[in-house]
Design a protein around this motif. Structure first.
Motif, mmCIF file in Angstrom:
data_model
loop_
_atom_site.group_PDB
_atom_site.id
_atom_site.type_symbol
_atom_site.label_atom_id
_atom_site.label_comp_id
_atom_site.label_asym_id
_atom_site.label_seq_id
_atom_site.Cartn_x
_atom_site.Cartn_y
_atom_site.Cartn_z
ATOM 1 N N ALA A 296 20.339 -1.968 -23.290
ATOM 2 C CA ALA A 296 19.332 -3.783 -24.038
ATOM 3 C C ALA A 296 18.418 -3.741 -23.074
ATOM 4 O O ALA A 296 17.946 -3.739 -23.895
ATOM 5 C CB ALA A 296 20.891 -4.780 -23.517
ATOM 6 N N GLU A 297 17.969 -3.374 -22.192
ATOM 7 C CA GLU A 297 16.463 -2.977 -21.811
ATOM 8 C C GLU A 297 16.205 -2.473 -22.013
ATOM 9 O O GLU A 297 14.743 -3.096 -22.820
ATOM 10 C CB GLU A 297 16.725 -3.204 -20.089
ATOM 11 N N LEU A 299 15.820 -1.516 -25.288
ATOM 12 C CA LEU A 299 16.256 -1.887 -26.943
ATOM 13 C C LEU A 299 15.675 -3.732 -27.049
ATOM 14 O O LEU A 299 15.354 -4.204 -27.304
ATOM 15 C CB LEU A 299 17.926 -2.975 -27.480
ATOM 16 N N GLU A 300 14.800 -4.139 -25.724
ATOM 17 C CA GLU A 300 13.986 -4.860 -25.648
ATOM 18 C C GLU A 300 12.712 -4.241 -26.889
ATOM 19 O O GLU A 300 12.413 -4.913 -27.818
ATOM 20 C CB GLU A 300 14.155 -5.461 -24.705
ATOM 21 N N LEU A 301 11.901 -3.696 -25.987
ATOM 22 C CA LEU A 301 10.637 -3.303 -26.687
ATOM 23 C C LEU A 301 10.330 -2.087 -27.614
ATOM 24 O O LEU A 301 9.941 -2.335 -28.803
ATOM 25 C CB LEU A 301 9.864 -3.577 -25.663
ATOM 26 N N PRO A 303 10.592 -0.270 -30.795
ATOM 27 C CA PRO A 303 11.830 -0.475 -32.208
ATOM 28 C C PRO A 303 12.603 0.711 -32.734
ATOM 29 O O PRO A 303 12.759 1.920 -32.255
ATOM 30 C CB PRO A 303 10.100 0.192 -32.737
ATOM 31 N N PHE A 304 13.442 -0.176 -33.136
ATOM 32 C CA PHE A 304 14.660 0.458 -33.862
ATOM 33 C C PHE A 304 14.641 2.254 -33.808
ATOM 34 O O PHE A 304 15.008 3.083 -33.936
ATOM 35 C CB PHE A 304 15.943 -0.350 -34.296
#
Lengths: 368, 368, 368
Positions: A296-297, A299-301, A303-304
């Motif tokens: 999750a950390e 997935l903060e910054l 881009p997917f």
């Protein structure tokens, strides 16, 4: 529940071909300097607990059974059959295998056969240079042979990888070294070197990085946790910022391996620079029950479209299993929560899961 | 629910012997440079809220009652009786007490009597050196007396502690200083020093660390948050990596105190080096409602046999209570979640809880 | 559920006055060096997903509708009407607007009119100095005019802001530069400068910071993520520690903007120094579905009277909306959980929510 597609493991090593006792198996659960402290065992780690959770069922045992029971069953099946069951139970359908570590490890072809999967080779730059040095008599022949070797590797390998951060630290001068500088460094290194001697000269490390960049193949850079190195803050990926900026627009993709505990920095770079991608390798294997939180950390910054699953496994097929199972569970739980809370749509969640699990890797490495 | 055993508080200070008003009490809730900003109060912090949650019930009040109401009740009972109720309600059965802070604080014997517990002394190296300097006339006598004092302390104390990181920063040269270097540094320090003057010379700090290592007693090193210092990044435990490597295999255990916000780095070192352990001190006291989340971050890389509970409390018995209660609640919630999700087995969770709460400390400090 | 009061957005920029196509809109979702990588889009980020979640309903569409559909509707309404609906739907009632970025952006008065809110100006020190340089012929006139401009700005602006961290890094010498040093630096800068040239000289940056401190107006310092800069670790707020210490007790408040991914360090400084405050700007806009988790990390060390909401939005009113909505949701969820678990009382939670949402900003900036 977000369904998970089959996985591309974009960075791993082969597995050991020999039968393992309890002690040898335990030693492969972590990368330490020295044996476990008296009164402790490496099984008492997130990695150890994760292995005991996910692997026994694949060999017909209860989850969390004692290590000795698990090892007995493993020996009963034999290393080959156990490896087959484990790798085939992992859900990984493509392995990208760094062949640059010593030991009696399976190569890409054997990984493919054992795992009923595809496999491709990742070439480790420092090992390549060391092998060339072992067989080159002069500075000129070393540099010529090296250029040829990199060129040849680029033709068959799916990517290059570098452990410059572990050997010297990532605070390298960002620009390519000049030819005279390279010749001088090569001369000094070869003169002082015995056969098999490791490369840690910063000029030659930079020369390798730029040779790989010139080849156009994606370049994977070890950062954060990875192999035991000098000091972990010297592998903070943020130290690569100027190198990243210098290589922008050249058409070569960079992949920051591991990252953790500097994974937010790796995600930041993947967000700012079009050619930078972040690997999730160390997250699952090392943090076990915490995998969803660490993921999750990242997935903060990030881009997917710039995130890549890998197991980072080495030596034990159990580690490929743990990496894959924890990834699927963590991503499914995390995206499921966001969908439930209304933050993401179900369609977006499915799409992003597929991108991180396999699609991004297929795009970057040109896999089918 | 994971049941929690009684606790060994492996790093704390004594409590104040005097009655406290609202302002003095508030000042002990945080370590600041200056009084609270106009319009704010230190009660409006995680520490303040945690004190108001856990302590009023031990004195017969409602949780979260206003600070003034709590302080009135505390004075009504008297500092001795309030301290007795608080410490005995904490669930701590062994205190390791750093006696190196100034102020009218209870020592180990008084902590034991008040808390109906065991207590042992931790000797602070820098204070020891300063006390020896106060009574030594020459460099030779200072160094001789210091060696004797360290030797004597090792015989009765349970551990040494050092605030070298706060005084100078943890980026100290890793090897022991040579005898000439030490004599030179001692001469300069003693010549410029008034009675009570603090030790911050890096050569003498290293000499103290190596004297403690030679004694064989566990050595606790302040890192991350702790006492207000120069700059927090200078106490990142990763800066100790080379010192840690230099002391490997000598038979002396190192304990990294506090760690936060660099707690993942401390956990990393505890995972790589057999003789390194990570303390959980600052986590609970400072982060309150967030304790389970921060604890979870430490539990990523740290082997479960290398983690140690402490309260890190100083001055107020309320802080011992808060540290202990938050630890029990956080660990119980976290491990409970992992068991519920199938990541850990119940038996493993109980075993790990006992290790972190008391077992690891008993092993490392040789407690019964 | 914790009810949320109206918000003071203590740091944002204006919005673009022109109609936007898909590509231009996308480019404002992130701060990158270069266009998105082939095969990826900036909509596939936490920011992009958050915009698609919160904004379509304010324009009469379903949450998570495709970007092209959203942009079509936006153009249908027109940039003015869309901006009005978005800003008025944000729940922000006061905007503090940094007017120091280039582009056709609305100023404070227009933000107030469009958003049916109050608005005040924040003056960017570096731009002020560059504008003065553009119109000053000599070093003496530059320094004189600069002093006058800072003095004038202090009379009408609500705060100063500095991007010294982005221009040079925050590791600046902490003390004010001497007059001779300033004159020398100004002479060198003016001599080498063309009209519009950016200020990055460390002596002049320090001179600006100290001029602002002398004015008594709050000074906002960019730290962590913010504008793309040299290297993110050079904007770690911990590097400001000595400057913070040097400005203590002078009566001027400092506000650390953004902070993330060093937000725990910013919170630490806000906890130790009475005149330091921490902004929450980048948290919501950049981390989307993760906003509550990142906010929680700030809430570990920061005293509750020292935290300030902001959107950090720039260019798109959608970003003001996302910042405000994510803040309200995240804070409400987080404090709600703590109340449910008994860690906080409901009254305290309501009080702290109001402080962070608006009260602290009103106190620090002297707003009604």
């Amino acid at each position: 529940m977000i369904e998970m597609p089959s996985l591309v493991d974009q960075y791993c090593h082969g597995v050991l071909r020999t039968e393992l006792g309890l002690g040898t198996f335990e030693a492969h659960l972590a990368r330490t300097e020295g044996p476990p402290a008296a009164g402790t065992t490496l099984f008492d780690t997130q990695t150890g607990f994760a292995v005991r959770r996910w692997c026994p069922p694949l060999l017909g045992l209860e989850p969390h059974c004692p290590p000795a029971r698990y090892l007995a069953r493993r020996r009963e099946l034999g290393v080959l059959e156990a490896g087959r069951r484990l790798l085939r139970g992992s859900g990984i359908t493509t392995y990208l295998v760094d062949t640059g570590l010593p030991g009696d490890l399976t190569g890409p072809a054997e990984m493919a056969a054992t795992g009923a999967a595809e496999a491709h080779e990742i070439v480790r730059l420092e090992l390549l240079a060391e092998q060339v040095a072992d067989t080159s008599g002069t500075v000129e022949s070393f540099l010529g042979n090296l250029a040829e070797s990199v060129h040849g590797a680029a033709a068959h390998a799916v990517a290059f990888t570098s452990v410059a951060g572990v050997r010297h630290g990532l605070a390298l001068a960002p620009e390519p070294p000049g030819p005279g500088e390279v010749r001088g460094a090569a001369g000094r290194w070869l003169a002082g070197r015995r056969v098999g001697g490791a490369l840690s000269d910063p000029v030659l490390l930079r020369h390798l990085l730029w040779s790989a960049v010139a080849s156009g193949r994606p370049l994977q850079l070890h950062a954060g946790l990875g192999e035991p190195g000098l000091r972990i803050d010297r592998t903070d990926p943020v130290l690569l910022t100027d190198f990243v900026r210098a290589t922008a627009g050249l058409g070569t993709d960079l992949v920051l391996l591991h990252g953790y505990p500097y994974h937010r920095h790796a995600a930041h770079l993947a967000g700012v620079f079009p050619h930078v991608h972040a690997d999730l390798g160390a997250v699952f294997l090392r943090t076990g029950a915490r995998a969803a939180d660490v993921l999750a950390e990242v997935l903060e910054l990030a881009p997917f479209g710039k995130l890549l699953f890998s197991s980072g496994a080495h030596g034990l097929p159990e580690l490929h299993v743990v990496g894959a199972c924890l990834f699927r569970e963590a991503l499914s739980r995390l995206l499921g929560d966001w969908v439930t809370g209304g933050a993401w749509s179900p369609a977006d969640a499915r799409r992003v899961a597929e991108m991180i699990a396999a699609g991004n890797a297929r795009r970057i490495y040109g896999l089918k």
